[in-house]
Design an enzyme around this catalytic site. Structure first.
Site, mmCIF file in Angstrom:
data_model
loop_
_atom_site.group_PDB
_atom_site.id
_atom_site.type_symbol
_atom_site.label_atom_id
_atom_site.label_comp_id
_atom_site.label_asym_id
_atom_site.label_seq_id
_atom_site.Cartn_x
_atom_site.Cartn_y
_atom_site.Cartn_z
ATOM 1 N N LYS A 94 2.075 -3.305 7.363
ATOM 2 C CA LYS A 94 2.363 -3.487 5.935
ATOM 3 C C LYS A 94 3.824 -3.094 5.640
ATOM 4 O O LYS A 94 4.486 -3.730 4.821
ATOM 5 C CB LYS A 94 1.408 -2.669 5.070
ATOM 6 C CG LYS A 94 -0.037 -3.143 5.088
ATOM 7 C CD LYS A 94 -0.239 -4.522 4.458
ATOM 8 C CE LYS A 94 -0.063 -4.537 2.961
ATOM 9 N NZ LYS A 94 -0.410 -5.864 2.381
ATOM 10 N N TYR A 112 -2.062 -0.393 10.974
ATOM 11 C CA TYR A 112 -2.190 -1.087 9.679
ATOM 12 C C TYR A 112 -0.972 -0.827 8.802
ATOM 13 O O TYR A 112 -0.310 -1.755 8.325
ATOM 14 C CB TYR A 112 -3.472 -0.648 8.960
ATOM 15 C CG TYR A 112 -3.451 -0.972 7.472
ATOM 16 C CD1 TYR A 112 -3.509 -2.294 7.025
ATOM 17 C CD2 TYR A 112 -3.332 0.045 6.512
ATOM 18 C CE1 TYR A 112 -3.459 -2.595 5.661
ATOM 19 C CE2 TYR A 112 -3.285 -0.253 5.157
ATOM 20 C CZ TYR A 112 -3.354 -1.573 4.740
ATOM 21 O OH TYR A 112 -3.301 -1.876 3.401
ATOM 22 N N THR A 129 0.822 -1.212 0.000
ATOM 23 C CA THR A 129 0.000 0.000 0.000
ATOM 24 C C THR A 129 0.860 1.269 0.000
ATOM 25 O O THR A 129 1.991 1.261 0.492
ATOM 26 C CB THR A 129 -0.900 0.004 1.259
ATOM 27 O OG1 THR A 129 -1.533 1.281 1.382
ATOM 28 C CG2 THR A 129 -0.103 -0.254 2.545
ATOM 29 N N ASP A 130 0.286 2.351 -0.492
ATOM 30 C CA ASP A 130 0.981 3.652 -0.431
ATOM 31 C C ASP A 130 1.050 4.190 0.998
ATOM 32 O O ASP A 130 1.821 5.113 1.292
ATOM 33 C CB ASP A 130 0.314 4.676 -1.368
ATOM 34 C CG ASP A 130 -1.144 4.972 -1.039
ATOM 35 O OD1 ASP A 130 -1.705 4.352 -0.098
ATOM 36 O OD2 ASP A 130 -1.739 5.823 -1.721
ATOM 37 N N GLU A 131 0.248 3.599 1.912
ATOM 38 C CA GLU A 131 0.214 4.132 3.285
ATOM 39 C C GLU A 131 1.536 3.927 4.018
ATOM 40 O O GLU A 131 1.785 4.584 5.037
ATOM 41 C CB GLU A 131 -0.941 3.508 4.071
ATOM 42 C CG GLU A 131 -2.285 3.818 3.438
ATOM 43 C CD GLU A 131 -3.467 3.598 4.363
ATOM 44 O OE1 GLU A 131 -3.265 3.394 5.570
ATOM 45 O OE2 GLU A 131 -4.602 3.646 3.852
HETATM 46 P P1 NAD Z 1 -9.841 -7.277 1.964
HETATM 47 O O1 NAD Z 1 -9.888 -6.950 3.411
HETATM 48 O O2 NAD Z 1 -11.029 -7.040 1.114
HETATM 49 O O3 NAD Z 1 -9.436 -8.811 1.767
HETATM 50 C C1 NAD Z 1 -8.420 -9.427 2.515
HETATM 51 C C2 NAD Z 1 -8.518 -10.931 2.293
HETATM 52 O O4 NAD Z 1 -7.454 -11.571 3.028
HETATM 53 C C3 NAD Z 1 -9.837 -11.554 2.795
HETATM 54 O O5 NAD Z 1 -10.345 -12.451 1.841
HETATM 55 C C4 NAD Z 1 -9.414 -12.283 4.071
HETATM 56 O O6 NAD Z 1 -10.233 -13.416 4.358
HETATM 57 C C5 NAD Z 1 -7.993 -12.681 3.724
HETATM 58 N N1 NAD Z 1 -7.185 -12.928 4.931
HETATM 59 C C6 NAD Z 1 -7.057 -12.119 6.017
HETATM 60 N N2 NAD Z 1 -6.259 -12.710 6.935
HETATM 61 C C7 NAD Z 1 -5.846 -13.885 6.395
HETATM 62 C C8 NAD Z 1 -4.993 -14.938 6.842
HETATM 63 N N3 NAD Z 1 -4.407 -14.900 8.059
HETATM 64 N N4 NAD Z 1 -4.790 -15.992 6.025
HETATM 65 C C9 NAD Z 1 -5.384 -16.070 4.817
HETATM 66 N N5 NAD Z 1 -6.222 -15.115 4.346
HETATM 67 C C10 NAD Z 1 -6.442 -14.034 5.126
HETATM 68 O O7 NAD Z 1 -8.568 -6.500 1.409
HETATM 69 P P2 NAD Z 1 -8.325 -5.728 0.025
HETATM 70 O O8 NAD Z 1 -8.850 -4.367 0.128
HETATM 71 O O9 NAD Z 1 -8.726 -6.629 -1.077
HETATM 72 O O10 NAD Z 1 -6.728 -5.604 0.068
HETATM 73 C C11 NAD Z 1 -5.927 -6.685 -0.394
HETATM 74 C C12 NAD Z 1 -4.449 -6.323 -0.301
HETATM 75 O O11 NAD Z 1 -4.178 -5.153 -1.050
HETATM 76 C C13 NAD Z 1 -3.955 -6.053 1.110
HETATM 77 O O12 NAD Z 1 -2.658 -6.594 1.231
HETATM 78 C C14 NAD Z 1 -3.889 -4.542 1.210
HETATM 79 O O13 NAD Z 1 -2.909 -4.127 2.098
HETATM 80 C C15 NAD Z 1 -3.524 -4.191 -0.235
HETATM 81 N N6 NAD Z 1 -3.987 -2.867 -0.703
HETATM 82 C C16 NAD Z 1 -5.304 -2.544 -0.647
HETATM 83 C C17 NAD Z 1 -5.732 -1.321 -1.147
HETATM 84 C C18 NAD Z 1 -7.189 -0.916 -1.125
HETATM 85 O O14 NAD Z 1 -7.498 0.244 -1.433
HETATM 86 N N7 NAD Z 1 -8.112 -1.808 -0.809
HETATM 87 C C19 NAD Z 1 -4.802 -0.427 -1.691
HETATM 88 C C20 NAD Z 1 -3.444 -0.800 -1.716
HETATM 89 C C21 NAD Z 1 -3.059 -2.034 -1.235
HETATM 90 O O1 DAU Z 2 -4.178 3.934 0.379
HETATM 91 C C1 DAU Z 2 -4.418 2.551 0.277
HETATM 92 C C2 DAU Z 2 -5.257 2.091 1.453
HETATM 93 O O2 DAU Z 2 -6.581 2.564 1.207
HETATM 94 C C3 DAU Z 2 -5.238 0.588 1.665
HETATM 95 O O3 DAU Z 2 -3.940 0.168 1.974
HETATM 96 C C4 DAU Z 2 -6.198 0.182 2.785
HETATM 97 O O4 DAU Z 2 -6.252 -1.218 2.914
HETATM 98 C C5 DAU Z 2 -7.582 0.699 2.433
HETATM 99 O O5 DAU Z 2 -8.491 0.415 3.470
HETATM 100 C C6 DAU Z 2 -7.540 2.222 2.184
HETATM 101 O O6 DAU Z 2 -7.260 2.930 3.417
HETATM 102 P P1 DAU Z 2 -8.019 4.298 3.799
HETATM 103 O O7 DAU Z 2 -7.962 4.462 5.250
HETATM 104 O O8 DAU Z 2 -7.576 5.399 2.924
HETATM 105 O O9 DAU Z 2 -9.523 3.864 3.314
HETATM 106 P P2 DAU Z 2 -10.960 4.135 3.987
HETATM 107 O O10 DAU Z 2 -11.966 3.778 2.943
HETATM 108 O O11 DAU Z 2 -11.072 3.529 5.318
HETATM 109 O O12 DAU Z 2 -10.936 5.717 4.139
HETATM 110 C C7 DAU Z 2 -10.767 6.561 3.021
HETATM 111 C C8 DAU Z 2 -10.898 8.002 3.496
HETATM 112 O O13 DAU Z 2 -12.255 8.215 3.866
HETATM 113 C C9 DAU Z 2 -10.081 8.313 4.731
HETATM 114 O O14 DAU Z 2 -9.605 9.640 4.636
HETATM 115 C C10 DAU Z 2 -11.070 8.197 5.892
HETATM 116 C C11 DAU Z 2 -12.378 8.620 5.252
HETATM 117 N N1 DAU Z 2 -13.610 7.951 5.779
HETATM 118 C C12 DAU Z 2 -13.608 6.599 5.840
HETATM 119 C C13 DAU Z 2 -14.722 5.925 6.296
HETATM 120 C C14 DAU Z 2 -14.738 4.409 6.394
HETATM 121 C C15 DAU Z 2 -14.714 8.692 6.113
HETATM 122 O O15 DAU Z 2 -14.718 9.937 6.015
HETATM 123 N N2 DAU Z 2 -15.830 8.040 6.564
HETATM 124 C C16 DAU Z 2 -15.877 6.679 6.674
HETATM 125 O O16 DAU Z 2 -16.911 6.123 7.118
#
Ligand code: NAD
Ligand code: DAU
Length: 341
Positions: free
Chosen positions: A152, A148, A123-125
């Protein structure tokens, strides 16, 4: 190629599984997923009986299981993680276990199996928070600020250490915020869309001026796939949508597209330690991999709203937490699960 996709039953994982099966007719996919609250076996009901797909329920921290599955794979795409920042603030235990220990467990399995290629989805975080200008790139210093992102970052360092020390052939990608089909409705876009579909208000944190760089999930999947097949071993690639929006602007767009007014916004207390702004400079991936984020934001947002409108059963079950009982009764977990040979 035989690809082991960890976390394949989550949001990005599910999209990646469908991406690979559609674009690479000679590839087989095995999903390893623990089916936490975020994993959903129902996502694969269209794949029942598909000989190129196998689902294994299990934990990435289970060394014996990881070893057995890695032995049967040519590549591991490691997507499994605990992913929600707010949950990590409440309790970081599962984040440290899955994201740090789980990654090392898979790396150890790859190391013991010599040539297995490893791609780590991050992630970019990990780079922290930006001011009003600039963007993160592959050379940005690490500065994670939530439990989180710290977990990562730890995983990223372990992947680099496995390459430098043990020559595990690994790449890493760091991506900005994804959105699209199968997004778990605890994250802002699917939460707001589904709340509005239910007639509920949408909770906007703080002053709404935090900025995220949005990328359609299929574009991220294309990037992961290019990094896996054409990335230089030991390298990192940053993916982002070149599409920055403040949360307030994003909220206005969702409200407009869905025909609601600003009276549906419920301002709520800010997230502790809330990172102000993320943005990615994806030039390296564009230059070296020939990748670009092809989906314009408004197009992707409309497609996402349409997907949630067309799949009320999916998100209602996911939101109520009742889907597990439902699909076990409806499909039987064994319907798509085959034991490890
Ligand atoms: P998600 O929470 O939707 O899915 C995570 C999956 O991992 C689920 O299916 C869960 O059951 C599985 N999991 C969790 N713990 C586990 C374990 N111990 N063993 C096996 N499986 C397990 O997540 P997502 O949003 O699809 O993100 C996927 C990946 O991409 C993560 O590594 C996250 O850090 C990265 N990522 C997400 C975003 C985003 O915006 N969603 C952006 C950048 C990077
Ligand atoms: O940047 C990549 C990341 O993006 C991933 O690594 C994470 O797994 C993914 O969850 C996401 O993280 P964020 O914290 O940016 O996503 P979230 O959707 O939780 O929040 C996005 C923005 O919206 C953040 O500034 C918080 C705000 N927010 C979020 C929620 C859930 C709200 O204002 N209200 C809300 O209810």
């Amino acid at each position: 190629m035989r690809i082991l996709v960890t976390g394949g039953a989550g949001f990005i994982g599910t999209n990646y599984v469908y991406f690979v099966l559609a674009r690479h007719p000679n590839d087989d996919v095995t999903v390893l997923d623990a089916l936490t609250y975020a994993g959903n076996l129902e996502n694969f009901k269209q794949l029942e009986g598909n000989p190129r797909f196998r689902f294994v329920k299990g934990d990435v921290c289970d060394a014996a299981l990881a070893e057995g599955l890695v032995k049967q794979a040519d590549a591991v795409v490691h997507i499994a993680a605990e992913t929600h920042v707010d949950r990590s603030i409440q309790d970081a235990t599962a984040f440290v276990r899955t994201n740090v220990l789980g990654t090392q467990t898979l790396l150890d399995a790859c190391r013991r199996n010599g040539s297995v290629r490893f791609h780590h989805v991050s992630t970019d975080e990990v780079y922290g928070s930006l001011g009003s200008t600039g963007a993160f790139s592959e050379t940005s210093p690490y500065d994670p600020r939530s439990p989180y992102s710290a977990s990562k970052a730890g995983a990223d360092h372990l992947v680099r250490a496995a390459w430098h020390t043990h020559r595990v052939p690994a790449t890493i990608s760091n991506c900005s915020n994804n959105y699209g089909p199968y997004h778990f409705p605890e994250k802002i876009i699917p939460l707001f869309i589904t709340n509005l579909l239910e007639g509920k208000k949408i909770p906007l944190y703080g002053d709404g001026m935090n900025v995220r760089d949005w990328i359609y999930v299929e574009d991220h999947c294309a990037g992961i796939d290019l990094a896996l097949r054409h990335g230089r071993i030991g390298e990192t690639y940053c993916f982002g949508g070149r599409s920055e929006r403040s949360n307030a602007e994003l909220t206005r767009l969702i409200l407009f597209e869905m025909g609601f007014g600003s009276d549906m916004i419920e301002p709520v207390t800010d997230r502790p330690g809330h990172d102000r702004r993320y943005a990615i400079d994806p030039s390296k991936a564009e230059r070296e991999l020939g990748w670009s984020a092809a989906t314009p934001f408004l197009h992707g947002l409309r497609a996402t709203i349409q997907w949630f409108k067309a799949n009320p059963d999916w998100w209602k079950r996911v939101k109520s937490g009742a889907y597990r009982d439902y699909y076990e009764k409806q499909y039987g977990v064994r319907g798509v699960t085959r034991p490890v040979a």
